[in-house]
Design an enzyme around this catalytic site. Structure first.
Site, PDB file in Angstrom:
ATOM      1  N   GLY A  16      -3.403  23.674 -16.665  1.00  0.00           N
ATOM      2  CA  GLY A  16      -4.400  23.537 -15.584  1.00  0.00           C
ATOM      3  C   GLY A  16      -4.048  23.805 -14.276  1.00  0.00           C
ATOM      4  CB  ILE A  17      -4.888  22.089 -11.054  1.00  0.00           C
ATOM      5  CG1 ILE A  17      -6.625  22.323 -11.327  1.00  0.00           C
ATOM      6  CG2 ILE A  17      -4.652  22.270  -9.582  1.00  0.00           C
ATOM      7  CD1 ILE A  17      -7.372  21.209 -10.602  1.00  0.00           C
ATOM      8  CE  LYS A  37       4.413  11.656 -21.901  1.00  0.00           C
ATOM      9  NZ  LYS A  37       3.602  10.434 -22.386  1.00  0.00           N
ATOM     10  CE1 TYR A 163      -9.236   9.589 -12.935  1.00  0.00           C
ATOM     11  CE2 TYR A 163     -11.322  10.155 -11.810  1.00  0.00           C
ATOM     12  CZ  TYR A 163     -10.273  10.457 -12.189  1.00  0.00           C
ATOM     13  OH  TYR A 163      -9.736  11.654 -11.884  1.00  0.00           O
TER      14      TYR A 163
END
Length: 274
Positions: A16-17, A37, A163
């Site tokens: 991803g980013i 991870k 969130y």
């Protein structure tokens, strides 16, 4: 504006980013610490710390792959020390690791809130604290966290307040560290996309791959991060930036190149952006 010979420690960099920020810096000849991870291939998600490290080297950078759980402060401190020893220091920390679950208080399991709080908010403090001794020694130290502007419109709390709290916590720590670390001349900023970005988080939490038709590629965030991290003298600090905003400040105005699908529909704005 170059990151040549600078050492960047990027969390969540296996895809991803985070991966895209690493590859953008690698093209300058930077040293990248790929900390995440994912050391083994995932059946649904592409990329591991080792595959990204290989991509970094192919792009012209140096790489150190470190398996890391940002919830473990002892492991974080050890990873920072190993990175600094390997490359001779650390010039920038990119807090990119994240956890997301778009659920309200009624339905969210407390253990899921704990996970988001630890990987989002708490990890910014833990990683920044561990990187600080090395950033102090850099002639242009940076902390960059992937978190949004503080938009207090109640709509951003109504459906997924837990969130929102954990992401806003990252941004509030950014503003605090900007002031706290001023005496060390360390630049501290946050960065957030104006539109959806085609990543696994979007695929699994915001409508599946169909949403990619209305999204941009991670390259726009990588270019925006590059503009921040390559700045010097705290010229950019204490800001909760949007990707387009910082790129416009650098004189860029063509954003069509970042569309994931050139034939897709109107771009969809990301969470927390009006």
């Amino acid at each position: 504006m170059s990151l040549a010979n600078k050492t960047l420690f990027i969390t969540g960099a296996s895809r991803g980013i985070g991966r895209e920020i690493a590859l953008r810096a690698a093209r300058d000849g930077a040293n990248l610490v790929i900390a995440a991870k994912s050391a083994e291939p995932h059946p649904k998600l592409p990329g591991t710390i080792h595959s990204v490290a290989d991509e970094v080297r192919a792009a012209g950078g140096q790489a150190l792959a470190l398996q890391l759980d940002v919830r473990d402060e002892t492991a974080v401190a050890a990873a920072m020390a190993r990175a600094a020893e390997h490359f001779g220091g650390i010039d920038a920390l990119v807090n990119n690791a994240g956890a997301i679950k778009l659920a309200g208080v009624e339905r969210l399991e407390p253990k899921r809130f704990d996970l988001m709080l630890q990987i989002n908010t708490r990890a910014v403090m833990v990683c920044s604290q561990a990187a600080l001794p090395y950033l102090k020694q850099s002639d242009s130290g940076h902390i960059l966290s992937l978190s949004p502007p503080l938009n207090m419109d109640s709509k951003w709390f109504a459906q997924h307040g837990p969130y929102t709290v954990t992401k806003y916590g990252m941004s509030m720590l950014t503003l605090g560290m900007h002031e706290e670390f001023k005496r060390y001349r360390i630049s501290v900023n946050a960065l957030w996309p104006r539109t959806l970005i085609a990543t696994a988080a979007i695929e699994f939490e915001l409508g599946g791959r169909d949403a990619f038709k209305r999204a941009r590629t991670p390259a726009i965030m990588a270019d925006a991060a590059h503009a921040i991290l390559a700045s010097s003298g705290r010229r950019i600090s204490g800001r909760l930036l949007i990707d387009e905003e910082i790129l416009r400040e650098q004189g860029q105005s063509d954003f069509e190149q970042y569309r994931f699908d050139p034939h897709g529909g109107p771009l969809m704005t990301d969470l927390f952006v009006d």
